[in-house]
Design a protein around this motif. Sequence first.
Motif, PDB file in Angstrom:
ATOM      1  N   UNK A  15       0.838  -1.193   0.000  1.00  0.00           N
ATOM      2  CA  UNK A  15       0.000   0.000   0.000  1.00  0.00           C
ATOM      3  C   UNK A  15       0.881   1.255   0.000  1.00  0.00           C
ATOM      4  N   UNK A  16       0.385   2.309  -0.636  1.00  0.00           N
ATOM      5  CA  UNK A  16       1.040   3.615  -0.721  1.00  0.00           C
ATOM      6  C   UNK A  16       2.356   3.603  -1.507  1.00  0.00           C
ATOM      7  N   UNK A  17       2.575   2.584  -2.326  1.00  0.00           N
ATOM      8  CA  UNK A  17       3.733   2.580  -3.209  1.00  0.00           C
ATOM      9  C   UNK A  17       3.454   3.532  -4.369  1.00  0.00           C
ATOM     10  N   UNK A  18       4.438   4.363  -4.680  1.00  0.00           N
ATOM     11  CA  UNK A  18       4.271   5.351  -5.749  1.00  0.00           C
ATOM     12  C   UNK A  18       5.119   4.943  -6.943  1.00  0.00           C
ATOM     13  N   UNK A  19       4.520   4.942  -8.135  1.00  0.00           N
ATOM     14  CA  UNK A  19       5.224   4.615  -9.382  1.00  0.00           C
ATOM     15  C   UNK A  19       4.773   5.589 -10.463  1.00  0.00           C
ATOM     16  N   UNK A  20       5.635   5.810 -11.434  1.00  0.00           N
ATOM     17  CA  UNK A  20       5.269   6.624 -12.590  1.00  0.00           C
ATOM     18  C   UNK A  20       4.477   5.783 -13.573  1.00  0.00           C
ATOM     19  N   UNK A  21       3.548   6.434 -14.281  1.00  0.00           N
ATOM     20  CA  UNK A  21       2.749   5.746 -15.272  1.00  0.00           C
ATOM     21  C   UNK A  21       3.540   5.504 -16.544  1.00  0.00           C
ATOM     22  N   UNK A  46      -1.621  17.423  -3.681  1.00  0.00           N
ATOM     23  CA  UNK A  46      -1.896  17.645  -2.263  1.00  0.00           C
ATOM     24  C   UNK A  46      -1.629  16.377  -1.454  1.00  0.00           C
ATOM     25  N   UNK A  47      -2.011  15.224  -2.009  1.00  0.00           N
ATOM     26  CA  UNK A  47      -1.777  13.953  -1.326  1.00  0.00           C
ATOM     27  C   UNK A  47      -0.280  13.672  -1.214  1.00  0.00           C
ATOM     28  N   UNK A  48       0.462  13.971  -2.253  1.00  0.00           N
ATOM     29  CA  UNK A  48       1.901  13.754  -2.249  1.00  0.00           C
ATOM     30  C   UNK A  48       2.562  14.627  -1.182  1.00  0.00           C
ATOM     31  N   UNK A  49       2.111  15.868  -1.084  1.00  0.00           N
ATOM     32  CA  UNK A  49       2.640  16.793  -0.095  1.00  0.00           C
ATOM     33  C   UNK A  49       2.367  16.277   1.319  1.00  0.00           C
ATOM     34  N   UNK A  50       1.158  15.768   1.543  1.00  0.00           N
ATOM     35  CA  UNK A  50       0.797  15.236   2.857  1.00  0.00           C
ATOM     36  C   UNK A  50       1.631  14.010   3.217  1.00  0.00           C
ATOM     37  N   UNK A  51       1.817  13.117   2.272  1.00  0.00           N
ATOM     38  CA  UNK A  51       2.607  11.909   2.533  1.00  0.00           C
ATOM     39  C   UNK A  51       4.061  12.254   2.848  1.00  0.00           C
ATOM     40  N   UNK A  52       4.630  13.217   2.122  1.00  0.00           N
ATOM     41  CA  UNK A  52       6.013  13.628   2.382  1.00  0.00           C
ATOM     42  C   UNK A  52       6.137  14.266   3.758  1.00  0.00           C
ATOM     43  N   UNK A  53       5.192  15.126   4.105  1.00  0.00           N
ATOM     44  CA  UNK A  53       5.205  15.783   5.414  1.00  0.00           C
ATOM     45  C   UNK A  53       5.082  14.758   6.533  1.00  0.00           C
ATOM     46  N   UNK A  54       4.207  13.779   6.349  1.00  0.00           N
ATOM     47  CA  UNK A  54       4.022  12.736   7.358  1.00  0.00           C
ATOM     48  C   UNK A  54       5.302  11.932   7.550  1.00  0.00           C
TER      49      UNK A  54
END
Length: 122
Positions: A15-21, A46-54
Motif C-alpha cells: 500500500x502507498x507505493x508510488x510509481x510513474x505511469x 496535495x496527497x503527495x505533499x501530505x505523505x512527504x510531510x508525514x
Amino acid sequence: MSRKSPSEPAKNFNMNTIKKGQDKKTEYIVSKKSNGIKYWKILKSEEKKCLKEFEKKKKINLEEYKKGKYVNNKQALAVTYSQVFRKNPKCEKYIGKKSKKSRIKKVKKSKIKGGGEKQLCL
C-alpha cells in the motif's frame, strides 16, 4: 486507448507505493477498494505533499522516541498524526482515515447469576 497506469499490477506492491505511469509524467499510488482489491490511483499533488510531510515528521519523532522523549513508538506515531493534521487538516483525507469498526461501540457480554447474560457498553 492504451493503459496509462504502470504496467505491473498493483497487487504486487505494498500500500502507498508510488510509481510513474507509462506516459512517464503522471504518478500513481497503490490504493485499496472496500472489497480489498488493490488498484492504481492517480496521485494528487496535495496527497503527495501530505505523505512527504508525514514521513518527515515520523522520522523526527521516531528519532526522539529512541532518545527517550516518548514512552513507546505508538505514542511517537500518534504525535506525528496530530502534528500533520494540525498543520494541514485536509491531510486527514489521505493519511488519517479511521475504519468504521473503530467508531462502533464495542459490546462486551458478561455472565450474571442465574445463567443469563447482560450487555455492557464500553
